[in-house]
Scaffold this active site. Structure first.
Site, mmCIF file in Angstrom:
data_model
loop_
_atom_site.group_PDB
_atom_site.id
_atom_site.type_symbol
_atom_site.label_atom_id
_atom_site.label_comp_id
_atom_site.label_asym_id
_atom_site.label_seq_id
_atom_site.Cartn_x
_atom_site.Cartn_y
_atom_site.Cartn_z
ATOM 1 C CG ASP A 215 2.880 -17.739 -9.405
ATOM 2 O OD1 ASP A 215 1.717 -17.821 -9.852
ATOM 3 O OD2 ASP A 215 3.184 -18.126 -8.270
ATOM 4 C CG HIS A 216 -0.430 -20.207 -14.039
ATOM 5 N ND1 HIS A 216 -0.061 -21.198 -13.182
ATOM 6 C CD2 HIS A 216 -1.784 -20.208 -14.044
ATOM 7 C CE1 HIS A 216 -1.146 -21.780 -12.699
ATOM 8 N NE2 HIS A 216 -2.203 -21.203 -13.199
ATOM 9 C CE LYS A 220 -5.110 -18.013 -12.306
ATOM 10 N NZ LYS A 220 -5.643 -18.942 -13.281
ATOM 11 C CG ASP A 273 0.672 -27.928 -6.843
ATOM 12 O OD1 ASP A 273 1.493 -27.653 -7.737
ATOM 13 O OD2 ASP A 273 -0.512 -28.236 -7.082
ATOM 14 C CG HIS A 278 -0.252 -20.648 -7.933
ATOM 15 N ND1 HIS A 278 0.627 -20.154 -8.850
ATOM 16 C CD2 HIS A 278 -0.482 -21.935 -8.301
ATOM 17 C CE1 HIS A 278 0.903 -21.094 -9.751
ATOM 18 N NE2 HIS A 278 0.248 -22.188 -9.426
ATOM 19 C CE LYS A 374 -4.300 -30.251 -7.076
ATOM 20 N NZ LYS A 374 -4.562 -29.161 -8.026
HETATM 21 C C1 BG6 Z 1 -0.688 -25.300 -10.905
HETATM 22 C C2 BG6 Z 1 -0.741 -26.435 -9.916
HETATM 23 O O1 BG6 Z 1 0.484 -24.544 -10.743
HETATM 24 O O2 BG6 Z 1 -1.832 -24.467 -10.725
HETATM 25 C C3 BG6 Z 1 -2.024 -27.227 -10.082
HETATM 26 O O3 BG6 Z 1 0.389 -27.274 -10.094
HETATM 27 C C4 BG6 Z 1 -3.223 -26.299 -9.972
HETATM 28 O O4 BG6 Z 1 -2.099 -28.256 -9.109
HETATM 29 C C5 BG6 Z 1 -3.069 -25.118 -10.919
HETATM 30 O O5 BG6 Z 1 -4.379 -27.052 -10.295
HETATM 31 C C6 BG6 Z 1 -4.174 -24.097 -10.717
HETATM 32 O O6 BG6 Z 1 -4.120 -23.115 -11.716
HETATM 33 P P1 BG6 Z 1 -5.430 -22.513 -12.361
HETATM 34 O O7 BG6 Z 1 -4.941 -21.436 -13.286
HETATM 35 O O8 BG6 Z 1 -6.121 -23.639 -13.053
HETATM 36 O O9 BG6 Z 1 -6.239 -21.973 -11.240
#
Ligand code: BG6
Length: 535
Positions: A215-216, A220, A273, A278, A374
């Site tokens: 989970d990216h 951060k 999503d 997140h 969004k």
């Molecule tokens: C992704 C989603 O996992 O995370 C996107 O699929 C979203 O829809 C994005 O825009 C947000 O990540 P960050 O790092 O740009 O805040």
């Protein structure tokens, strides 16, 4: 800034290219499925390049890119270089770089190789095996492998089954045997049932300690800092509970729309999503119990306990929205239903707000309000903690109701920092109160370094640290929390869509989540904080 630059506590070593205590990982290969995809081009390779520049890639190392297109290694690495070039000087680029160090780039690509193949074809895995083994012998990587699945989620199970059948991910419980790890991108499932089924499918081939569900958001710095703030300081823990906290708001506001991802987004929507992944990761960092040790299982178990304590949501705890036309960053933008690959009567939500109850001793009775959307007025991710008011207004002519609450705001992105808002005496002959802010900005204190947010995750995977990755039970639990809302929304079409203007703060209906609980509660403004409120 000038004062801070000379401050004795300022850490001038943080962010320099010296690997402070981090050492390069041991020998290994990284095999990227989806080598031609956006994730690889815009994030993974730039992150590997940043690691290479700070001396944090293995000395004995190979990166193998696999994808369906026929192309040479030179063509592949050339296209990756072009992407890096396009980042230079672009303030909105994933990687904030001013130049590319060509010697470092040449050094990295000397370790890179491209293979073509169809991920659904068993024969491909036989040729991949030959390629991997020959490159492993050439670069001396000792058979240690990271398979990175940067592909559409429908391929996850299939690729892992093929890797297993080809004998590419064999794991032995022996510290001297080569290790094999698999990184799985999001989305991990699209419902409680599908996440469970995927876990069952991949756990037939892999052991849990081989699986890195990514989970990216956890890559951060500011998200990892929540743990440092909470558990590296003695002052917060005594007030971090239902006795002192009124409620918590978590906001992940984005200005982007669906960015050409209409096909994916129509099936996904804002809830799937962003929320079980997140937003819940932010929630876990802020609400989990202190771990018994700083090791992966101790931390992940506390996160799991937290998820398990969240009450299953009902439709009444959630509000959905979809953007109409409007203006974002001074530019007119189209409605979601006019985006490419989106149905003209689409019922997909681009905004979601929810009210969560955490049933444990720390948080019982403290609502957590979350929202993400969004095409909102600005890009802003923050966790805002509202403290309970003073029990008594001890000042003449000041009623308790007019005392503003204290906030602790963790600014995740952009303008990373922490702010504490409290009341002070307004100068003058009378006792008048005025709000003031105590602020910490990362950029004033630490030197920024190129970081796309995947560096730590890739590095951790190479050294075998699963702390920042999701365990099977955690993923299933987060889907459990939201599943009833997903089902309820699938069976009722929202007639009021679109229900918020692009460039705004989201649908007005989401206010009721807070005001139903307490009339004095409101969402905080979706606005970029001013560095100096007087400016
Ligand atoms: C992704 C989603 O996992 O995370 C996107 O699929 C979203 O829809 C994005 O825009 C947000 O990540 P960050 O790092 O740009 O805040």
């Amino acid at each position: 800034m000038t004062e801070l630059a000379n401050h004795p506590l300022r850490d001038d070593h943080a962010g320099t290219s010296e690997p402070a205590s981090a050492k390069p990982p041991g020998p290994c290969s990284i095999i990227i499925f989806g080598a031609g995809g956006d994730l690889t081009k815009r994030l993974l390779i730039p992150a590997l390049f940043n690691l290479a520049q700070t001396g944090l890639t293995p000395e004995k190392f190979v990166v193998i890119g696999a994808d369906i297109a026929k192309r040479s290694t030179d063509d592949w690495t050339g296209s990756l270089h072009k992407i890096l070039e396009s980042f230079i000087g672009d303030p909105n680029a994933e990687d904030q770089i001013s130049t590319i160090s060509e010697p470092s780039w040449s050094k990295l690509i000397a370790h890179m190789s491209y293979v073509q193949g169809d991920f659904t074809d068993a024969a491909f895995y036989q040729s991949l095996k030959i390629e991997i083994e020959s490159l492993e012998a050439k670069h001396g990587t000792g058979g240690n492998r990271v398979f990175y699945l940067a592909v559409a989620d429908r391929f996850f199970g299939t690729i892992i089954e093929h890797l297993g059948a080809a004998g590419l991910v064999e794991h032995k419980d022996d510290a001297n045997a080569p290790w094999r790890r698999v990184v799985i991108e999001k989305p991990f499932g699209h419902s409680f049932e599908s996440a469970r089924a995927l876990n069952a499918q991949i756990l037939k081939v892999l052991k849990e300690q081989q699986i890195y569900r990514i989970d990216h958001f956890l890559g951060k710095e500011t998200v990892q800092n929540i743990i440092a703030l909470r558990f590296g300081n003695g002052m917060f823990e005594p007030i971090w509970n239902r006795d002192r906290i009124d409620h918590v708001q978590i906001t992940v506001a984005e200005t982007v729309g669906v960015e050409g991802r209409g096909k994916f987004y129509e099936q996904t929507g804002a809830l799937r999503d962003m929320v079980p992944n997140h937003v819940f990761q932010l929630l876990a960092m802020v609400a989990m119990e202190p771990p018994v040790g700083f090791n992966p299982e101790a931390i992940r178990s506390k996160k799991f306990d937290l998820f398990a304590a969240i009450e299953t949501l009902t439709e009444a705890d959630a509000v959905r929205g979809q953007y109409g036309t409007g203006t974002v960053a001074d530019k007119p933008v189209i409605a979601y239903r006019d985006e490419p690959d989106v149905a003209k009567d689409s019922a997909t939500e681009t905004y979601v707000a929810m009210r969560l109850k955490i049933n444990n001793w720390r948080w019982a009775g403290v609502p957590f309000y979350i929202r993400t959307g969004k095409h909102m007025s600005c890009r802003m991710t923050e966790i805002a903690i509202q403290f309970k008011k003073a029990p008594l207004a001890a000042f003449q002519d000041t009623s308790l109701e007019t005392l503003p609450p204290n906030w602790l705001v963790l600014r995740i992105q952009p303008d990373e920092g922490i702010a504490l808002q409290f009341e002070v005496k307004h100068p003058g002959q009378t006792m008048r109160l005025a709000p003031a802010n105590l602020e910490f900005w990362y950029r004033d204190w630490f030197k920024p370094e190129p970081n796309v947010g995947y560096e730590t995750l890739l590095y951790d995977c190479m050294i075998g640290d699963q702390t920042l990755f999701q365990r099977a039970d955690m993923v299933e639990e987060t889907w459990r929390v939201v599943q009833d809302v997903i089902d309820a929304w699938a069976s009722t079409k929202p007639i009021e869509f679109p229900n918020y203007e692009s460039g705004g703060a989201g649908p007005a209906a989401s206010d009721r989540l807070l005001s139903d609980d307490d009339k004095s509660r409101h969402w905080r403004d979706v606005a970029i904080p001013k560095k100096d409120p007087r400016a």
